[in-house]
Motif scaffolding. Structure first.
Motif, PDB file in Angstrom:
ATOM      1  N   THR A  27       0.832  -1.201   0.000  1.00  0.00           N
ATOM      2  CA  THR A  27       0.000   0.000   0.000  1.00  0.00           C
ATOM      3  C   THR A  27       0.867   1.251   0.000  1.00  0.00           C
ATOM      4  O   THR A  27       2.056   1.212   0.300  1.00  0.00           O
ATOM      5  N   ARG A  28       0.247   2.356  -0.328  1.00  0.00           N
ATOM      6  CA  ARG A  28       0.966   3.628  -0.358  1.00  0.00           C
ATOM      7  C   ARG A  28       1.472   3.991   1.039  1.00  0.00           C
ATOM      8  O   ARG A  28       2.599   4.458   1.194  1.00  0.00           O
ATOM      9  N   PHE A  29       0.635   3.767   2.053  1.00  0.00           N
ATOM     10  CA  PHE A  29       1.046   4.063   3.426  1.00  0.00           C
ATOM     11  C   PHE A  29       2.276   3.242   3.816  1.00  0.00           C
ATOM     12  O   PHE A  29       3.228   3.765   4.395  1.00  0.00           O
ATOM     13  N   HIS A  30       2.272   1.978   3.473  1.00  0.00           N
ATOM     14  CA  HIS A  30       3.400   1.094   3.794  1.00  0.00           C
ATOM     15  C   HIS A  30       4.672   1.559   3.082  1.00  0.00           C
ATOM     16  O   HIS A  30       5.756   1.592   3.674  1.00  0.00           O
ATOM     17  N   ARG A  31       4.544   1.923   1.813  1.00  0.00           N
ATOM     18  CA  ARG A  31       5.685   2.387   1.034  1.00  0.00           C
ATOM     19  C   ARG A  31       6.260   3.680   1.618  1.00  0.00           C
ATOM     20  O   ARG A  31       7.470   3.818   1.765  1.00  0.00           O
ATOM     21  N   TYR A  32       5.391   4.627   1.951  1.00  0.00           N
ATOM     22  CA  TYR A  32       5.857   5.894   2.510  1.00  0.00           C
ATOM     23  C   TYR A  32       6.446   5.710   3.906  1.00  0.00           C
ATOM     24  O   TYR A  32       7.414   6.371   4.271  1.00  0.00           O
ATOM     25  N   THR A  33       5.860   4.830   4.692  1.00  0.00           N
ATOM     26  CA  THR A  33       6.387   4.556   6.032  1.00  0.00           C
ATOM     27  C   THR A  33       7.779   3.948   5.935  1.00  0.00           C
ATOM     28  O   THR A  33       8.691   4.355   6.656  1.00  0.00           O
ATOM     29  N   THR A  34       7.942   2.993   5.046  1.00  0.00           N
ATOM     30  CA  THR A  34       9.259   2.372   4.860  1.00  0.00           C
ATOM     31  C   THR A  34      10.282   3.397   4.389  1.00  0.00           C
ATOM     32  O   THR A  34      11.414   3.429   4.886  1.00  0.00           O
ATOM     33  N   HIS A  35       9.892   4.255   3.455  1.00  0.00           N
ATOM     34  CA  HIS A  35      10.801   5.291   2.956  1.00  0.00           C
ATOM     35  C   HIS A  35      11.188   6.261   4.079  1.00  0.00           C
ATOM     36  O   HIS A  35      12.370   6.603   4.228  1.00  0.00           O
ATOM     37  N   ALA A  36      10.214   6.684   4.871  1.00  0.00           N
ATOM     38  CA  ALA A  36      10.491   7.617   5.975  1.00  0.00           C
ATOM     39  C   ALA A  36      11.389   6.975   7.026  1.00  0.00           C
ATOM     40  O   ALA A  36      12.344   7.603   7.511  1.00  0.00           O
ATOM     41  N   LEU A  37      11.110   5.726   7.396  1.00  0.00           N
ATOM     42  CA  LEU A  37      11.930   5.044   8.393  1.00  0.00           C
ATOM     43  C   LEU A  37      13.352   4.826   7.891  1.00  0.00           C
ATOM     44  O   LEU A  37      14.316   5.018   8.639  1.00  0.00           O
ATOM     45  N   ARG A  38      13.497   4.448   6.625  1.00  0.00           N
ATOM     46  CA  ARG A  38      14.826   4.251   6.063  1.00  0.00           C
ATOM     47  C   ARG A  38      15.612   5.557   6.043  1.00  0.00           C
ATOM     48  O   ARG A  38      16.796   5.596   6.379  1.00  0.00           O
ATOM     49  N   THR A  39      14.950   6.658   5.688  1.00  0.00           N
ATOM     50  CA  THR A  39      15.620   7.958   5.643  1.00  0.00           C
ATOM     51  C   THR A  39      16.012   8.419   7.039  1.00  0.00           C
ATOM     52  O   THR A  39      17.142   8.881   7.248  1.00  0.00           O
TER      53      THR A  39
END
Length: 148
Positions: free
Chosen positions: A2-14
């Motif tokens: 999902t979009r939320f999962h993708r954005y959460t992963t991107h934010a956590l990785r950053t």
């Protein structure tokens, strides 16, 4: 995904990468002094790392490289693999040596496990058995083959 999962992963990785870039540069240039340990075991552990003369700068280079790789989204699996042992040491230091039940070590471990889970397909090759080892006749003779 999902979009939320993708954005959460991107934010956590950053954020995880930024934390390690800051920490790595701090290990190299010592521009911020972290709080002193609360226990004598913590003092002894950090004094031993500092007295070695090479562990702290080595960790600085490793943290900086891994953090930049995480932020740039390049070789994320390698960056996480390089951070595996330091994450366990950070967790063990705060949980066992300092006796902190809750703190930043839990957050770091949770984010690391999240990101590692996201890279599970990339890491599959590391843990897959070699297809040639399952045959009865080796593909090429080995000079170290057992005698029995």
């Amino acid at each position: 995904m999902t979009r939320f999962h993708r954005y959460t992963t991107h934010a956590l990785r950053t954020l995880f990468g930024a934390f390690f870039v800051f920490s790595g540069l701090n290990h190299i240039f010592a521009f911020w002094q972290p709080p002193a340990p609360h226990t004598t075991a913590g003092h002894a552990f950090l004094a031993g790392l500092g007295a070695s003369g090479f562990i702290v700068p080595l960790l600085g280079v490793l943290f900086t490289y891994a953090g930049v790789a995480l932020i740039a989204r390049r070789m994320v699996a390698l960056a996480l693999l390089l951070l595996a042992a330091p994450i366990v040491v950070i967790f063990g230091y705060h949980f066992v040596t300092e006796g902190e039940s809750f703190g930043i070590h839990w957050v770091l471990m949770a984010i690391y496990l999240w990101l590692a889970w996201e890279q599970r397909a990339t890491w599959a090759a590391l843990f897959a058995a070699d297809a040639r080892t399952n045959t009865t006749t080796p593909a090429e003779p080995s000079p170290l083959r057992p005698a029995f």
